[in-house]
Design an enzyme around this catalytic site. Structure first.
Site, PDB file in Angstrom:
ATOM      1  N   GLY A  59      24.599  33.124  16.384  1.00  0.00           N
ATOM      2  CA  GLY A  59      26.027  34.152  15.629  1.00  0.00           C
ATOM      3  C   GLY A  59      27.052  34.187  17.520  1.00  0.00           C
ATOM      4  N   CYS A  86      19.746  31.439  19.602  1.00  0.00           N
ATOM      5  CA  CYS A  86      20.539  32.696  20.590  1.00  0.00           C
ATOM      6  C   CYS A  86      21.292  34.235  19.742  1.00  0.00           C
ATOM      7  CB  CYS A  86      21.556  31.435  19.490  1.00  0.00           C
ATOM      8  SG  CYS A  86      23.239  31.267  21.307  1.00  0.00           S
ATOM      9  N   TYR A  87      21.986  34.297  19.570  1.00  0.00           N
ATOM     10  CA  TYR A  87      22.004  35.569  19.124  1.00  0.00           C
ATOM     11  C   TYR A  87      21.241  36.220  18.218  1.00  0.00           C
ATOM     12  CZ  TYR A  87      24.917  39.475  17.055  1.00  0.00           C
ATOM     13  OH  TYR A  87      24.465  41.268  16.666  1.00  0.00           O
ATOM     14  N   HIS A 175      19.985  26.035  20.893  1.00  0.00           N
ATOM     15  CA  HIS A 175      19.383  25.817  19.285  1.00  0.00           C
ATOM     16  C   HIS A 175      18.680  25.084  19.460  1.00  0.00           C
ATOM     17  CE1 HIS A 175      22.422  28.274  18.550  1.00  0.00           C
ATOM     18  NE2 HIS A 175      23.171  28.278  19.439  1.00  0.00           N
ATOM     19  N   GLU A 177      17.766  23.906  15.843  1.00  0.00           N
ATOM     20  CA  GLU A 177      17.889  23.171  14.671  1.00  0.00           C
ATOM     21  C   GLU A 177      19.458  21.893  15.244  1.00  0.00           C
ATOM     22  OE1 GLU A 177      21.108  26.967  15.419  1.00  0.00           O
ATOM     23  OE2 GLU A 177      19.279  26.139  16.193  1.00  0.00           O
ATOM     24  N   ASP A 233      27.121  14.814  -8.956  1.00  0.00           N
ATOM     25  CA  ASP A 233      26.430  16.665  -9.031  1.00  0.00           C
ATOM     26  C   ASP A 233      26.417  16.275 -10.333  1.00  0.00           C
ATOM     27  OD1 ASP A 233      26.790  16.578  -6.371  1.00  0.00           O
ATOM     28  OD2 ASP A 233      28.828  17.355  -6.744  1.00  0.00           O
ATOM     29  N   LYS A 376      24.192  17.906  -0.966  1.00  0.00           N
ATOM     30  CA  LYS A 376      24.918  16.235  -0.570  1.00  0.00           C
ATOM     31  C   LYS A 376      23.856  15.337  -1.237  1.00  0.00           C
ATOM     32  CE  LYS A 376      27.871  14.649  -3.986  1.00  0.00           C
ATOM     33  NZ  LYS A 376      28.914  15.583  -5.147  1.00  0.00           N
TER      34      LYS A 376
END
Length: 531
Positions: A59, A86-87, A175, A177, A233, A376
């Site tokens: 964050g 992180c945060y 991070h 990710e 979609d 998506k």
């Protein structure tokens, strides 16, 4: 759709991270279902969701700021494995009795991380003793809580990662990710499987089975109506509902006259031949043209088109007996960009989406939104698993308001005709380019493939020379981007010969165009669409 989507579930507590959605995506990529919830969700509500594990996102705030996001300390008493980034590491440390300090030197970008765990950390596993990680912080943990040990450091950050293996609490200042942390996926995999003991069984087949069963249970014997645009979609929703309830589904195709060249005919042909559902084609081209006459503001265009869509749609619905449900192709990025995230988080509205506009007064349909937690590329995977034709699954993304928001300024029949012709050339050339890449690599989304591409007609003119005569005509803006999740996108690095061919053809074949320019802005800071 029901909230209990899967037996295994990892919840990402969102502290306002720019990578919040990315964390959920990375977990799903490892075939474990993940959802995002607000960071301040009470512990009892977290427990009621029955998660298998929690991840605390990063964050932008300092943990010591007056308005710093916080979490319910009771979360650490639920006995769940928890991983913080992180945060997320800082709030874990502070909540459990550690200390966080504001350092004079921050870390932003790649950093050299060194393990100091003697190979014992299950989170770091068999990753190298020295490796590159991605940092983005100034505050950092200065003292770990009781029971925790430091497992890695960097030159600037004394606690690059920490853990209390006994309580299954793990955290990193970096991070994992992001792709810039090369061993990040391995660390996430270690957390999910070695630490949490989860199984990688969240697959498209299991999603289809669960979703079809949920639709059947929700609908019963009632009828369902679906606004069908022909995009991936709504097509996937139609396929799911068709598989679940067959002829109980009616697909309504509202033709507003703002579709791409030859598209209305293609949509009708595809859906009357590939689906065992009722198909209704509403020709509303003239009504839309009158409503949009002279309108220049993009949000006003969206509002008019969205409102009229519902009017056309519900005019049909009122003539059908027994319709109780409305199926929609709402996906996760729609919800996030509209500032209406179902996670309860706060987000500014970037642009409105027609399928998120509230029902008109007096209309009472229950919603079926089976894709509202999917990105998506996951929707495309679902389409393939459902057996939809390849050209339908990989159809170009297209906004609900259609070409109206690719014409900057007022929409006129002349501008529509010009843009349709130019856009058809762009799609023809880049369809062929993508196909060549696919044939060469065998990958649908190879490194340089275009994810979305189209033409934009701006409300300006420029001087040119054609046939030894001065011209003063419109340019066409070419937009082509690469993306996997619609949340971020980078401009496509197209070969010069492809750009040359597109430009040459548009100027030669489309009346009123004397210049082609290429948009090389990424998302963010731009959006994919111009309006």
């Amino acid at each position: 759709m029901g909230e209990d989507r899967t037996q295994q579930k990892v919840l990402v507590l969102d502290f306002g991270a720019q990578y919040g959605q990315l964390i959920a995506r990375r977990v799903r990529d490892l075939h474990v279902y993940s959802e995002i919830v607000p960071c301040d969700t009470p512990a009892d509500e977290i427990a009621a969701l029955d998660p298998s594990a929690l991840i605390l996102s990063g964050g932008p705030a300092s943990v010591y700021a007056d308005d710093a996001p916080s979490l319910d300390p009771g979360i650490f008493e639920l006995g769940l494995p928890i991983l913080g980034f992180c945060y997320g590491q800082q709030i874990m440390a502070l909540t459990l009795g550690g200390k966080v300090a504001h350092t004079d030197i921050g870390e932003y970008g790649p950093a050299d991380m060194r393990r100091c765990d003697e190979g014992r950390s299950k989170l770091l596993g068999t990753t190298p003793d020295e490796q590159t990680v991605w940092m983005s912080h100034r505050d950092s943990v200065s003292e770990v809580p009781e029971g925790f040990c430091i497992t890695s450091t960097t030159e600037t950050c004394p606690v690059a990662s920490m853990e209390c293996a006994e309580r299954k609490l793990y955290a990193t200042q970096f991070h994992p990710e992001v792709r810039h942390t090369p061993y990040g996926d391995e660390m996430l995999s270690n957390f999910l499987f070695a630490i949490c003991g989860l199984a990688p069984d969240w697959t498209m087949d299991s999603v289809i089975e669960d979703t079809v069963a949920a639709i059947r249970e929700q609908v019963g014997d009632a009828r369902v109506i679906l606004g069908l645009s022909g995009g991936v979609d709504s097509s996937v929703v139609a396929a799911l509902c068709s598989k679940a309830i067959g002829k109980q589904l009616t697909c309504v195709f509202v033709n507003h006259g703002l579709l791409r060249k030859n598209e209305p005919e293609e949509v009708e042909e595809v859906f009357t031949k590939n689906f065992d559902v009722d198909f209704i084609h509403v020709h509303a081209e003239e009504r839309y043209a009158k409503l949009l006459d002279g309108v220049e503001d993009p949000e006003q265009k969206r509002s008019i088109i969205g409102s009229q869509f519902w009017k056309e749609f519900f005019d049909v619905a009122e003539k059908l007996d027994g319709v109780q449900f409305l199926a929609q192709g709402t996906i996760y990025p729609d919800i996030i960009e509209s500032g209406a995230r179902k996670t309860g988080g706060k987000a500014s509205t970037i642009k409105s989406h027609h399928n998120l506009i509230p029902f008109p007064e007096g209309v009472h349909f229950e919603l079926i939104e089976p894709l509202d937690h999917f990105f998506k590329d996951e929707v495309r995977e679902l389409g393939t698993a459902l057996g939809l034709p390849d050209h339908m699954v990989h159809r170009q993304p297209f906004p609900g308001p259609g070409l109206a928001i690719r014409i900057i300024g007022a929409v006129t029949p002349e501008k529509l005709a010009t843009l349709k012709d130019a856009d058809a050339i762009v799609r023809e050339e880049l369809d062929a380019y993508n196909q060549r890449l696919y044939e060469e690599t065998g990958e649908r989304n190879s490194e340089h493939a275009c994810w979305q591409y189209f033409a934009v007609l701006p409300d300006i003119r420029s001087v040119g020379v054609m046939g030894d005569e001065r011209t003063y005509e419109n340019p066409i803006i070419l937009r082509a981007v690469e993306s996997t999740d619609a949340m971020t996108a980078d401009w496509a690095k197209l070969p010069a010969d492809v750009l040359t061919r597109i430009s040459t053809r548009i100027v030669a074949e489309v009346d009123g165009i004397n210049r082609v320019v290429y948009d090389i802005t990424s998302k963010p800071p731009a959006t994919v669409e111009w309006e």
